[in-house]
Design an enzyme around this catalytic site. Structure first.
Site, PDB file in Angstrom:
ATOM      1  N   CYS B 154     -28.737 -29.729  26.677  1.00 47.57           N
ATOM      2  CA  CYS B 154     -29.590 -28.888  25.901  1.00 47.57           C
ATOM      3  C   CYS B 154     -30.837 -28.948  26.301  1.00 47.57           C
ATOM      4  O   CYS B 154     -31.637 -29.745  26.643  1.00 47.57           O
ATOM      5  CB  CYS B 154     -29.410 -30.156  24.627  1.00 47.57           C
ATOM      6  SG  CYS B 154     -30.723 -29.544  23.312  1.00 47.57           S
ATOM      7  N   CYS B 157     -34.017 -29.738  23.463  1.00 44.65           N
ATOM      8  CA  CYS B 157     -34.262 -31.180  23.078  1.00 44.65           C
ATOM      9  C   CYS B 157     -33.061 -31.847  23.873  1.00 44.65           C
ATOM     10  O   CYS B 157     -33.149 -32.224  24.935  1.00 44.65           O
ATOM     11  CB  CYS B 157     -34.132 -31.154  21.534  1.00 44.65           C
ATOM     12  SG  CYS B 157     -32.808 -30.322  20.756  1.00 44.65           S
ATOM     13  N   SER B 158     -32.174 -32.641  22.920  1.00 44.10           N
ATOM     14  CA  SER B 158     -31.378 -33.530  23.585  1.00 44.10           C
ATOM     15  C   SER B 158     -29.940 -33.705  22.688  1.00 44.10           C
ATOM     16  O   SER B 158     -29.370 -34.685  22.708  1.00 44.10           O
ATOM     17  CB  SER B 158     -31.944 -35.147  23.515  1.00 44.10           C
ATOM     18  OG  SER B 158     -32.489 -35.395  22.308  1.00 44.10           O
ATOM     19  N   CYS B 159     -29.601 -32.454  22.178  1.00 39.32           N
ATOM     20  CA  CYS B 159     -28.400 -32.550  21.578  1.00 39.32           C
ATOM     21  C   CYS B 159     -27.159 -32.943  22.069  1.00 39.32           C
ATOM     22  O   CYS B 159     -26.873 -32.537  23.285  1.00 39.32           O
ATOM     23  CB  CYS B 159     -28.177 -31.153  20.872  1.00 39.32           C
ATOM     24  SG  CYS B 159     -29.499 -30.463  19.915  1.00 39.32           S
TER      25      CYS B 159
END
Lengths: 222, 251
Positions: B154, B157-159
């Site tokens: 991702c 962000c940090s999905c």
């Protein structure tokens, strides 16, 4: 056009450290995660707005903060922006009276049901404009067209690139709108496949590929 | 106290390069720095540029203290129940993690009909298996083959698919992984010690929406006849992100 969080392809970050392996390297990390989830339950913002709050950290803070500091920064800014907390309370380190939102506070017994319930983002809307196999071009520049500097999930590296529809995901809530209180404005969402070289030039391997999830209004026929 | 406030104000101006410090970002009114902010300022003013225009700068600079302060304020206002926080932490520390995903992959290896279901329409069955929930509402399984190696990132962000893998490890959320796995995935794979077969192309999936991708690693040779539990032990977290391969039996 983009903000500092839009990192795909950036140089200068160094090697990945596979030993940076822990889910919560420090005790306060897990607390920061839990606070974010618990405050989300107050219903004052949605997931897109919370992402945008992190993206609106100053570039210096975003670069200097560790991961969960970014979460805390975005959370604190959102709590004040929504009037849930005041700057005076932050300065004093004490809450000034019980909040009118207290009835919405997440209770321990409701945590498991809330996490298991999830929050689906698919919506019923009109048919998709593109079909699997269609060639599409990503619009350029990558930006929120309704809100200057607003939230978007179109990474800068994909702007202008030509790819092929790989999957139809159905209509999903549109973050560029939802993040700013402008409604869910659902649009068809596609997984779009690109040749790695279409994005990164000839440094990429000839056969390698990338797939991104892109909303219909990010795309034009090619 | 007055002297303290004056000191705080002086330090605040010092840190802001002489400008009057305001938090116009959200409230629009001027507000002198007070409380512990000045201590944060003393420390950070010399170490890194620091942005006093955001409310988060009104909390202590030490992040552990910052969390504690926010939790205290929110608890006093009746907005957060510390027991609920404990419950969330316990969930992601002890109950939801990569074992969930490994059990699904093992079942896909062992059961062709289940594999087909996961590759075409996984959500009804995942709900039945209680593997549905926050950050896993829309799963897509992408299978590694002799021709393709899949890798998930991702960049924005940090999905990450929480119900199947839990909370992501530090490296997944790092600038380096987010920046480089899209541009030079093979170099990143080599940093994880992964060598691809000749002729395998890399397909990188950037999780830009609420769809969550999980890599189905190739079943290693010699795994025939193993129980699903034994197969699941071969499926590592990294193999389901794409930065690893499944373990060899007996390795």
């Amino acid at each position: 056009m983009s903000r500092i969080h839009d990192m795909g392809g950036r140089f200068g970050t160094g090697a990945v450290d596979p030993d940076d392996n822990a889910t919560f390297a420090k005790t306060w990390h897990e607390r920061a995660l839990a606070l974010n989830l618990a405050c989300g339950a107050l219903g004052q913002w949605n997931i897109d707005a919370s992402r945008h709050a992190r993206e609106c950290l100053s570039a210096a803070d975003y670069a200097g903060f560790s991961y969960y500091e970014k979460w805390l920064g975005g959370l604190t800014d959102s709590l004040v922006a929504k009037g849930v907390l005041t700057l005076e309370e932050l300065d004093a380190g004490r809450g000034d009276g019980v909040s009118p939102l207290t009835g919405r506070a997440l209770k321990a017994e409701n945590v498991a049901p809330a996490l298991a319930a999830g929050s689906p983002y698919t919506r019923d809307t009109d048919a998709a404009m593109f079909a699997v196999g269609d060639r599409v071009q990503v619009r350029r520049p990558a930006r929120n067209v309704a809100v200057s500097g607003g939230h978007t999930r179109l990474p800068a590296y994909a702007a202008g690139a030509v790819g092929v529809i790989e999957l139809l995901h159905g209509a999903h809530v549109f973050p560029d709108s939802n993040a700013h209180g402008l409604g869910e404005a659902p649009e068809p969402l596609y997984a779009v496949r690109f040749a790695a070289r279409a994005l990164w030039g000839n440094e990429a391997e000839a056969d390698d590929e990338m797939v991104l999830d892109l909303w219909q209004s990010y795309l034009e026929p090619a | 106290m007055q002297a303290f406030r004056l000191l705080a104000r002086y330090v605040g101006k010092f840190c802001a390069g002489g400008k009057d410090v305001s938090c116009a970002f959200v409230t629009g009114h001027e507000m002198p720095l007070a409380g512990w902010t000045w201590a944060a300022c003393l420390w950070q003013g010399h170490v890194m540029p620091h942005d006093h225009d955001h409310p988060h700068a009104h909390l202590p600079s030490d992040p552990a203290l910052r969390v504690k302060a926010l939790e205290t304020i929110l608890t006093e206002k009746g907005l957060v129940d510390p027991a609920a926080l404990d419950e969330i932490v316990d969930t992601y520390q002890n109950r939801i993690g990569p074992k969930n995903g490994a059990s699904v992959v093992a079942k896909m290896w062992a059961d062709p009909a289940f594999r087909e279901e996961m590759l075409t329409d996984p959500m009804p069955r995942l709900k039945e298996m209680a593997l549905y929930g926050r950050q896993g509402e829309h799963m897509v399984f992408v299978e590694n083959t002799a021709e393709v190696h899949n890798l998930v990132v991702c960049t924005l962000c940090s999905c990450y698919p929480w119900p199947l893998l839990g909370i992501p490890p530090g490296w997944y959320k790092s600038d380096a992984y987010r920046a480089r796995s899209v541009r030079e995935p093979r170099k990143v794979l080599s940093e994880f010690g992964v060598t691809l077969s000749a002729g395998q192309k890399v397909r990188v999936w950037d999780s830009t929406a609420e769809v969550r991708y999980l890599v189905v690693p190739r079943r290693p040779a010699g795994a025939e006849g193993l129980s699903q539990e034994a197969l699941a032990d071969l499926v590592t977290r990294d193999s389901m992100i794409g930065t690893g391969l499944a373990r060899e039996p007996g390795a």
